[in-house]
Design a protein around this motif. Structure first.
Motif, short mmCIF file in Angstrom:
data_model
loop_
_atom_site.label_atom_id
_atom_site.label_comp_id
_atom_site.label_asym_id
_atom_site.label_seq_id
_atom_site.Cartn_x
_atom_site.Cartn_y
_atom_site.Cartn_z
N GLU A 133 -14.65 -1.82 -3.55
CA GLU A 133 -13.75 -2.12 -2.44
C GLU A 133 -14.17 -1.34 -1.19
O GLU A 133 -14.29 -1.91 -0.09
N ASP A 191 -1.73 -6.18 5.33
CA ASP A 191 -0.52 -6.33 4.51
C ASP A 191 0.20 -5.00 4.29
O ASP A 191 1.18 -4.93 3.56
N SER A 209 -4.76 -11.47 0.54
CA SER A 209 -3.66 -10.80 -0.16
C SER A 209 -4.24 -9.79 -1.15
O SER A 209 -5.43 -9.86 -1.49
N ALA A 210 -3.40 -8.88 -1.59
CA ALA A 210 -3.88 -7.88 -2.56
C ALA A 210 -4.44 -8.56 -3.80
O ALA A 210 -5.47 -8.14 -4.34
N ARG A 215 -7.86 -9.99 -2.96
CA ARG A 215 -8.87 -8.92 -2.86
C ARG A 215 -9.26 -8.46 -4.26
O ARG A 215 -10.44 -8.24 -4.54
N TYR A 252 -4.49 -1.93 5.33
CA TYR A 252 -4.76 -3.37 5.36
C TYR A 252 -3.67 -4.03 6.22
O TYR A 252 -2.58 -3.47 6.37
N SER A 286 -0.92 -2.21 2.83
CA SER A 286 -1.39 -1.29 1.78
C SER A 286 -2.49 -0.37 2.32
O SER A 286 -3.20 -0.70 3.26
N TYR A 315 -5.80 2.29 2.34
CA TYR A 315 -7.10 2.62 1.75
C TYR A 315 -7.71 3.76 2.56
O TYR A 315 -7.26 4.06 3.67
#
Lengths: 462, 355
Positions: free
Chosen positions: A427, A174, A448-449, A452, A172, A176, A178
């Motif tokens: 997700e 930000d 933002s996390a 989401r 992402y 993080s 996936y």
């Protein structure tokens, strides 16, 4: 209510700043009286299926009769329940005869687990370039429109589909992580050679509740929502599929199936009996293996009568729609707000009012919250099956309803989503959206996390 | 610099977003529980449900052993022992049909254990073929070629009068392989609920806790009650009513073995077990809650469960004969199960829904 923040997304830091300001304002008073966020709570939305709504979050969430059925309708529904669960066997047999000779499974409910969603691909559509006489997919010689990977004893399956997943890793904005599972499909062990240029579309079974309500949305309302050439310039071109209706022998609006390639539930049901189980009916009286060297040639068609087909179809029309849960929770309200603001709702249309459902007054004039616009959209190359189906291109899919989607785990024991069940959770399902949904997906990635998570909490509340 | 700023802002948003989750909990009407169902849910999941499956698996091991003995020494006594082992295995399975939720349904185990009807055409074709009849081969077949009813068909024959001299060598091989396949399916089932396995029981026992599949204890209780209502409905309006109303013995589920009355009684016992919280070990059950709400209703449910069992048991002869010769007795039994279903649906369930 639609808020279009998409233009702001180009200026990401601006967005984050403004969002954080907004959130600050929202949450300072969120437990008491803040109107900004409580505006996103509407008690009416609990009645997702209008008067057909079931207020229970159990394994029966997708498989319970609508509570407003009349005694007569209830009786017909329960008879259809038996049909939907009926396991077919090889003819001749005293009960449930006619399976195959080639098939994908032996009963409706084997793929539509508890009337819900399958956790893996179960149906394999095939065709060759060109169209049939009615503009539909051009059957692959020797295979027809579907590859049956099972057969009764002594008959060869048409072939099988090998599925391999390649895990791809992403970040992402930000930072993080996936990952997504990209499926790779190959047809093997075919009983005769596959014709050159054979196209394959792999499908998992979608839930079957609430379908009578979707069938009762008027044609005029669907057409009014369509915007095939994106005249409103929002980057989204909802398109109607027109498909062959075997009952009226005319082209009709496509409403059901992953590519909206079935005009009504009777035909959808008869098509599944024929293609998935090898059961002939009054609508499709010809065996799926007809003309192939393995056709049983028994002359026992149709293997189910009109009544059997009718009650099975009726069953899918009259299942209850499960109610959402916890819509008043602050993170669910935030998630809903984001769902609208980043553009999800532009295709996953929240609300409709049904028209007249012929013969089923229980479904007529209901305000419903299915989260689908009933239209086709280009979903980009990542999801494309590259197999056209009537007017649906190789990358177009019908917007799936989202009602009840948060109950998939409790009702179906898994959280696999999308047309071929490739997404391991909601997700991932969002992240696969491309094409017309690319902007919304990008906006989702830029949240933002916490945001989401809120958006997913909203989907899980549905 | 910009990135740092974004991260700071993001974490600010995150912390703000999470803040109300805990602070607003008391305001959330859906989280209010006025009754603590945890002891009931825990006992039913851990003891009644899981123990039924453990028992089912243990009995299926004995069944494999009994049919193996039958192959080695095909005598009338060993045939009867194998048939009794089938009945003994059938019993906990039927007593599990009051809770057909969870892995038995979602993992597709039920069709491998209890598909109906038997695909007789394909079964005869497989027996007549050169296929190696191993457990692995049977595992790969459709449910209609394995499980209880295929085993039943092989042990009793279509008319229920098969004698030991009529068994072929291939039938013995098929019988052993399909019993081994049943054993592995029941093992998968008990493992899916067992604490030492996939521990589905924790979903019920810990309903309403963070990360649980069930959003509330109430939802898990509704699941239990729906299971009880579902099997009462199935027995009354399907298993008994269909063959009775159409006078069609081919619609009877355990016709080959003439075990239908026992099936029906064990289905009602399944309801009783959940209600009373009793399977081997006694503990909290649905009754624990109902007694606290309405003791008269509790007495009614207990009486109706027993009445249903008594009236099914009172049907003279086999169920197959009785639908023709004693339809009144069958109707009375059917009616008693329907009354139980009605009470569960219209009186017991609303008490849970109201929580």
């Amino acid at each position: 209510m639609r808020f279009n923040f998409i233009t702001i997304i180009a200026k990401r830091s601006m967005l984050i700043l403004s969002m954080s300001m907004l959130l600050l304002c929202m949450f300072i008073y969120s437990c008491t009286t803040d109107p900004e966020i409580t505006n996103w709570y509407n008690e009416d939305e609990y009645a997702a299926g209008g008067a057909t709504t079931l207020y229970e979050a159990t394994s029966g969430a997708f498989s319970t009769p609508a509570p407003n059925l009349s005694a007569t309708a209830f009786e017909k529904h329960m008879a259809g329940d038996v049909s939907f669960e009926s396991i077919f066997v090889t003819a001749p047999a005293t009960n449930n005869a006619g399976l195959g000779p080639i098939f994908n499974d032996v009963s409706c409910v084997r793929c539509h687990t508890l009337d819900g969603r399958g956790d893996k691909p179960s149906v394999f559509r095939v065709s060759i370039p060109g169209t049939d006489a009615h503009g539909g997919p051009n059957p692959a010689p020797g295979f027809g429109g579907q590859l049956q990977d099972k057969a009764v004893f002594g008959v060869l399956p048409e072939g099988k589909v090998d599925i391999n997943y390649v895990e791809e890793f992403y970040k992402y904005p930000d930072g993080s992580n996936y990952s997504l599972l990209r499926p790779v499909y190959a047809i093997s062990d075919t009983y005769i050679s596959l014709p050159p240029g054979t196209m394959l579309s792999v499908r998992a079974a979608p839930p079957v509740f609430g379908l009578g309500l979707l069938e009762a949305i008027t044609e005029a309302d669907i057409l009014a929502a369509a915007d095939e050439f994106d005249l409103n310039g929002d980057g989204i071109s909802g398109k109607v599929n027109y498909v062959w209706d075997v009952v009226s022998a005319t082209a009709k609006i496509g409403r059901f199936g992953w590519k909206a390639n079935q005009p009504h539930l009777d035909q959808q049901t008869a098509g599944a009996f024929s293609g998935d189980m090898g059961i002939t009916s009054t609508l499709f009286p010809t065996e799926s293996a007809y003309g192939q060297i393995q056709d049983d040639g028994m002359g026992d068609d149709p293997e189910i009568d009109f009544e059997f087909l009718d009650i099975t179809s009726f069953y899918t029309k009259t299942l209850a729609v499960p109610a959402p849960r916890g819509l008043e929770k602050p993170n669910v309200m935030l998630g809903k707000q984001l769902f609208f603001e980043i553009g999800c709702e532009n295709c996953h249309r929240q609300k409709w009012t049904t028209g007249i459902a012929t013969g089923i007054p229980e479904l007529s004039n209901q305000t419903i919250y299915p989260y689908t616009d009933m239209l086709l959209h280009d979903m980009g190359p990542g999801l494309a099956d590259n197999r056209p189906d009537y007017l649906a291109s190789g990358s177009e899919w019908k917007t799936r309803p989202l009602w009840g989607i948060g109950l998939t785990a409790v009702a179906n024991g898994h959280t696999r989503f999308l047309h071929d069940a490739r997404a391991r959770n909601l997700e991932e399902a969002i992240l696969w959206h491309g094409g017309e949904a690319e902007k919304a997906t990008t906006a989702f990635k830029n949240l933002s996390a916490g945001e989401r998570a809120a958006l997913i909490a909203f989907l899980e509340a549905l | 610099m910009v990135n740092t700023q974004k991260i700071l802002l993001s974490s600010l948003i995150l912390s703000i977003t999470l803040l109300p989750l805990s602070s607003c909990k008391e305001d959330d009407p859906t989280d209010i529980e006025t009754y603590d169902f945890q002891p009931i849910l825990n006992h039913l999941a851990q003891h009644v449900i899981t123990e039924t499956y453990v028992d089912l698996h243990a009995k299926s091991i004995s069944l494999v052993s009994a049919v193996t003995t039958l192959q080695t020494s095909p005598t009338a006594i060993n045939l009867e022992a194998a048939r009794q082992a089938w009945r003994d295995t059938r019993k906990p399975w039927e007593q599990s049909e009051g809770f057909l939720f969870g892995p038995v349904s979602t993992k597709g185990i039920d069709p491998s254990i209890d598909s109906w009807p038997v695909n007789v055409v394909d079964l005869e074709a497989v027996l007549g073929s050169g296929a190696v009849l191993s457990k692995e081969y049977i595992d790969g077949l459709e449910g209609t070629l394995k499980g209880f009813h295929t085993i039943e068909f092989l042990l009793w024959g279509e008319d229920g009068e098969k004698t030991v001299d009529l068994f072929t060598a291939r039938e013995f091989e098929y019988l052993i392989a399909t019993c081994q396949s049943l054993e592995s399916n029941t093992n998968e089932l008990q493992n899916s609920w067992n604490v030492s396995g996939e521990n589905f029981q924790s979903e019920i026992a810990e309903a309403g806790e963070d990360g649980s599949m069930y959003v509330s204890q109430k939802s898990a209780m509704q699941e239990i009650i729906n299971g009880m209502i579902g099997i009462a409905d199935e027995v009354a309006n399907g298993k008994i009513y269909d063959p009775l109303s159409q006078l069609d013995v081919t619609l009877e589920e355990s016709r080959f073995s003439a075990n239908s009355k026992a099936d029906f009684i064990d289905n009602i016992r399944s309801i009783q077990n959940l209600y009373a919280g009793l399977y081997m070990i006694s503990g909290d059950g649905v009754t624990t809650f109902i007694v606290s709400e309405n003791s008269e209703l509790n007495a009614l449910v207990e009486a109706q469960m027993q009445n249903a069992i008594d009236l099914i048991d009172a049907i003279p002869g086999t169920f197959t004969e009785a639908i023709f010769e004693n339809p009144d007795a069958v109707t009375a039994a059917q009616e008693s199960v329907r009354q139980l279903q009605e009470t569960l649906q219209s009186q017991v369930k609303p008490l849970i829904d109201a929580i």
